[in-house]
Design an enzyme around this catalytic site. Structure first.
Site, PDB file in Angstrom:
ATOM      1  N   TYR A 272       0.246  24.599 -58.590  1.00 13.37           N
ATOM      2  CA  TYR A 272       0.090  25.815 -59.172  1.00 13.37           C
ATOM      3  C   TYR A 272      -1.579  26.159 -59.281  1.00 13.37           C
ATOM      4  O   TYR A 272      -2.077  27.273 -59.050  1.00 13.37           O
ATOM      5  CB  TYR A 272       0.753  25.881 -60.561  1.00 13.37           C
ATOM      6  CG  TYR A 272       0.634  27.288 -61.307  1.00 13.37           C
ATOM      7  CD1 TYR A 272       0.822  28.475 -60.639  1.00 13.37           C
ATOM      8  CD2 TYR A 272      -0.086  27.253 -62.327  1.00 13.37           C
ATOM      9  CE1 TYR A 272       0.709  29.735 -61.610  1.00 13.37           C
ATOM     10  CE2 TYR A 272      -0.598  28.447 -63.315  1.00 13.37           C
ATOM     11  CZ  TYR A 272      -0.068  29.694 -62.692  1.00 13.37           C
ATOM     12  OH  TYR A 272      -0.507  30.682 -63.125  1.00 13.37           O
TER      13      TYR A 272
ATOM     14  N   LYS B  62       1.224  34.458 -56.589  1.00 14.43           N
ATOM     15  CA  LYS B  62       2.538  34.249 -57.142  1.00 14.43           C
ATOM     16  C   LYS B  62       3.662  34.993 -56.274  1.00 14.43           C
ATOM     17  O   LYS B  62       4.509  34.322 -56.064  1.00 14.43           O
ATOM     18  CB  LYS B  62       2.766  34.772 -58.522  1.00 14.43           C
ATOM     19  CG  LYS B  62       2.145  33.806 -59.588  1.00 14.43           C
ATOM     20  CD  LYS B  62       1.950  34.587 -61.052  1.00 14.43           C
ATOM     21  CE  LYS B  62       1.320  33.583 -61.913  1.00 14.43           C
ATOM     22  NZ  LYS B  62       1.073  34.336 -63.353  1.00 14.43           N
TER      23      LYS B  62
ATOM     24  N   VAL C 161      -5.913  37.726 -62.668  1.00  9.93           N
ATOM     25  CA  VAL C 161      -7.031  37.632 -63.723  1.00  9.93           C
ATOM     26  C   VAL C 161      -8.590  37.338 -63.144  1.00  9.93           C
ATOM     27  O   VAL C 161      -9.467  37.525 -63.760  1.00  9.93           O
ATOM     28  CB  VAL C 161      -6.853  36.702 -64.892  1.00  9.93           C
ATOM     29  CG1 VAL C 161      -5.602  37.078 -65.953  1.00  9.93           C
ATOM     30  CG2 VAL C 161      -6.768  35.146 -64.357  1.00  9.93           C
TER      31      VAL C 161
ATOM     32  N   TYR D 277       2.505  42.196 -65.220  1.00  4.15           N
ATOM     33  CA  TYR D 277       2.608  41.537 -66.502  1.00  4.15           C
ATOM     34  C   TYR D 277       3.404  42.832 -67.381  1.00  4.15           C
ATOM     35  O   TYR D 277       4.342  43.487 -66.964  1.00  4.15           O
ATOM     36  CB  TYR D 277       1.135  41.203 -67.145  1.00  4.15           C
ATOM     37  CG  TYR D 277       0.347  40.559 -66.220  1.00  4.15           C
ATOM     38  CD1 TYR D 277       0.931  39.246 -65.701  1.00  4.15           C
ATOM     39  CD2 TYR D 277      -1.041  40.991 -66.029  1.00  4.15           C
ATOM     40  CE1 TYR D 277      -0.188  38.677 -64.824  1.00  4.15           C
ATOM     41  CE2 TYR D 277      -1.792  40.464 -65.254  1.00  4.15           C
ATOM     42  CZ  TYR D 277      -1.429  38.934 -64.568  1.00  4.15           C
ATOM     43  OH  TYR D 277      -2.144  38.518 -63.734  1.00  4.15           O
TER      44      TYR D 277
ATOM     45  N   SER E  56      -3.350  35.026 -60.167  1.00  3.39           N
ATOM     46  CA  SER E  56      -1.858  35.410 -60.114  1.00  3.39           C
ATOM     47  C   SER E  56      -1.269  36.156 -58.883  1.00  3.39           C
ATOM     48  O   SER E  56      -0.115  36.198 -58.599  1.00  3.39           O
ATOM     49  CB  SER E  56      -1.280  36.315 -61.165  1.00  3.39           C
ATOM     50  OG  SER E  56      -1.369  35.499 -62.443  1.00  3.39           O
TER      51      SER E  56
HETATM   52  N1  GLU Z   1      -4.543  30.673 -63.255  1.00  4.89           N
HETATM   53  C1  GLU Z   1      -4.202  31.869 -64.279  1.00  4.89           C
HETATM   54  C2  GLU Z   1      -3.425  30.803 -65.255  1.00  4.89           C
HETATM   55  O1  GLU Z   1      -2.025  30.425 -65.160  1.00  4.89           O
HETATM   56  C3  GLU Z   1      -3.521  32.757 -63.585  1.00  4.89           C
HETATM   57  C4  GLU Z   1      -3.356  33.884 -64.466  1.00  4.89           C
HETATM   58  C5  GLU Z   1      -3.414  35.084 -63.814  1.00  4.89           C
HETATM   59  O2  GLU Z   1      -4.085  35.759 -62.780  1.00  4.89           O
HETATM   60  O3  GLU Z   1      -2.498  35.961 -64.605  1.00  4.89           O
HETATM   61  O4  GLU Z   1      -3.602  30.781 -66.358  1.00  4.89           O
END
Ligand code: GLU
Length: 322
Positions: free
Chosen positions: A191, A69, A261, A243, A66
């Protein structure tokens, strides 16, 4: 003692203090991520004048997840401007988990670009005519921010794609609401590829420092990001970067940040420095346990909180001797 060795010592101390903490679990919902070594732990810091300090496993590669992002959001703003980008994604903290299936009731936009829904909407915007060219453009931009060539981990990509049906559901919901176009699998490819970019803690610290340095890589001196939009990106990182832990983080650490993650965590001290921590054991909210501890400690020790009253332009300057 020089400023550099003083900061190096502080980072080393923080590393030693937390290196034996073994709370948390490596992410397993993407099977390939489960292969990470839970003991890996690295802390890196890069200042806007190009000093690099690090401790532990800072050259260990892992996937950015993430943390892609905010950078993708920045790229969308640079390509489409504020108005057009914000037709597809909001700037409100959702207070919910990263993969929640919900959209703003009035606009039907995802709440922000730091959760999966918003990041998929952004991926849909910045994808290019071919799958390869969209991913290439992203990888190239990240490589310039990191100051070295980067690549996608094809195994993690395949694992994300194979298990990403929740993200697929989010994408189809957004197609239904007119937030993304009908090229759903193309957008998801963009993505998933972004999430599968391999980086080290040192790379991430350099990328964070590039944001801190108004878009210019502090070592290569290359202008990577348009500084007109960096404040947008940092603001959303500040309010939405961790988050459903974002409020607690803003209160305790007070820095724009983003976790992933894969175990990475970055924090940006505007105009001063970038911090990155890698430690793949995650708490229940999906944030790196030692990443949070190390950042909290560094922020309080160096007086980095944005609203720290001793932060006169910031108290960190005192460590730089300016
Ligand atoms: N590839 C992960 C997903 O979309 C990214 C999640 C993350 O790092 O929060 O599930």
């Amino acid at each position: 003692m020089s400023t550099h060795s003083h900061i190096q010592e502080i980072i080393q101390d923080v590393y030693e203090k937390y290196k034996d903490i073994d709370e948390g679990e490596v992410a397993t919902y993407i099977p390939e991520l489960a292969k990470a070594n839970p003991d890996h732990f690295g802390i890196a810091m890069v200042t806007v004048d190009g000093q690099v300090c690090s401790a532990g496993d800072c050259e260990q590669e892992f996937t950015i997840q993430s943390i892609c992002k905010p950078f993708a959001f920045q790229m969308a703003l640079e390509e489409f401007g504020r108005d057009r980008t914000l037709e597809h994604v909001g700037v409100e903290p959702s207070g919910d988990a990263f993969n929640s299936i919900e959209l703003e009731p009035k606009t039907m936009r995802p709440y922000n670009a730091m959760i999966n829904a918003g990041a998929i909407a952004i991926a849909s915007l910045i994808k290019k005519d071919t799958r390869e060219s969209g991913v290439e453009e992203f990888v190239d931009k990240m490589a310039r921010a990191a100051g070295r060539p980067l690549r996608i981990d094809e195994f993690v990509y395949a694992s994300e794609d194979a298990t990403g049906n929740r993200n697929r559901a989010i994408a189809y919901l957004m197609l239904n609401c007119g937030i993304i176009d009908a090229e759903v699998e193309h957008s998801l490819h963009q993505y998933f590829s972004q999430c599968s970019l391999l980086v080290t803690a040192q790379d991430l610290a350099m990328m964070a420092a590039t944001l801190a340095n108004m878009g210019m890589n502090p070592v290569t001196q290359e202008r990577v990001f348009d500084f007109n939009y960096i404040k947008d990106t940092l603001t959303v990182m500040f309010t939405c970067g961790l988050y459903d832990h974002a409020g607690e983080w803003a209160y305790r650490v007070g820095l724009p940040a983003k976790s992933g993650v894969g175990g990475g965590l970055i924090a940006v001290v505007n105009r001063q420095l970038g911090i990155a921590v890698y430690s793949p054991r995650l708490d229940a909210k999906g944030n790196s346990v030692r990443g949070i501890l190390a950042c909290k400690e560094l922020a309080s020790h160096l007086g980095l909180h944005a609203f720290e009253f001793t932060n006169v332009g910031s108290s960190f300057m005192q460590w730089l001797g300016t």
